[in-house]
Design an enzyme around this catalytic site. Structure first.
Site, PDB file in Angstrom:
ATOM      1  N   CYS A  34      63.922  14.319  10.151  1.00  0.00           N
ATOM      2  CA  CYS A  34      62.787  14.491  11.071  1.00  0.00           C
ATOM      3  C   CYS A  34      62.354  15.961  11.122  1.00  0.00           C
ATOM      4  O   CYS A  34      63.094  16.806  11.617  1.00  0.00           O
ATOM      5  CB  CYS A  34      63.204  13.985  12.451  1.00  0.00           C
ATOM      6  SG  CYS A  34      62.124  14.463  13.807  1.00  0.00           S
TER       7      CYS A  34
ATOM      8  N   CYS B 127      62.186  17.538  14.579  1.00  0.00           N
ATOM      9  CA  CYS B 127      63.560  17.707  15.080  1.00  0.00           C
ATOM     10  C   CYS B 127      64.150  19.016  14.557  1.00  0.00           C
ATOM     11  O   CYS B 127      64.832  19.743  15.282  1.00  0.00           O
ATOM     12  CB  CYS B 127      64.452  16.552  14.644  1.00  0.00           C
ATOM     13  SG  CYS B 127      63.940  14.939  15.262  1.00  0.00           S
TER      14      CYS B 127
END
Length: 105
Positions: free
Chosen positions: A30, A33
């Protein structure tokens, strides 16, 4: 020094039950993230013992992710004394995260 630690389905309840805890639901693939990780490291260094920051890899710990209804990542949950106080979905700049945490210090 950053004090961000990884937790699992098995350790989540024990590691997040006391005090102020910021939980980061994330995954290695991600992009947003990965953008929030250094921000959390900075917050951890600045606030030290005032807030505990833990990371939950959603791919490896699906039970905890499901328990908190995580549908998108990153999802950050602020817990105080084992009660969810706030949920933040998506990347946020450090200033916004600082403000969110400050409400519960």
């Amino acid at each position: 020094m950053s004090n961000v630690q990884e937790v699992t389905d098995a350790t989540f309840a024990t590691e997040t039950k006391d005090g102020l805890v910021l939980v980061d639901f994330w995954a290695p693939w991600c992009g947003p993230c990965r953008m929030v990780a250094p921000v959390l490291d900075e917050i951890s260094e600045e606030l030290g013992e005032k807030v505990k920051i833990v990371k939950v890899n959603v791919d490896d710990n699906q039970a905890t992710s499901k328990e908190f209804g995580v549908m998108s990542i990153p999802t950050l949950i602020i817990k105080k004394d084992n009660e969810v106080k706030e949920t933040i979905i998506g990347y946020r700049p450090k200033e916004e995260l600082d403000e969110a945490i400050a409400k519960y210090l």
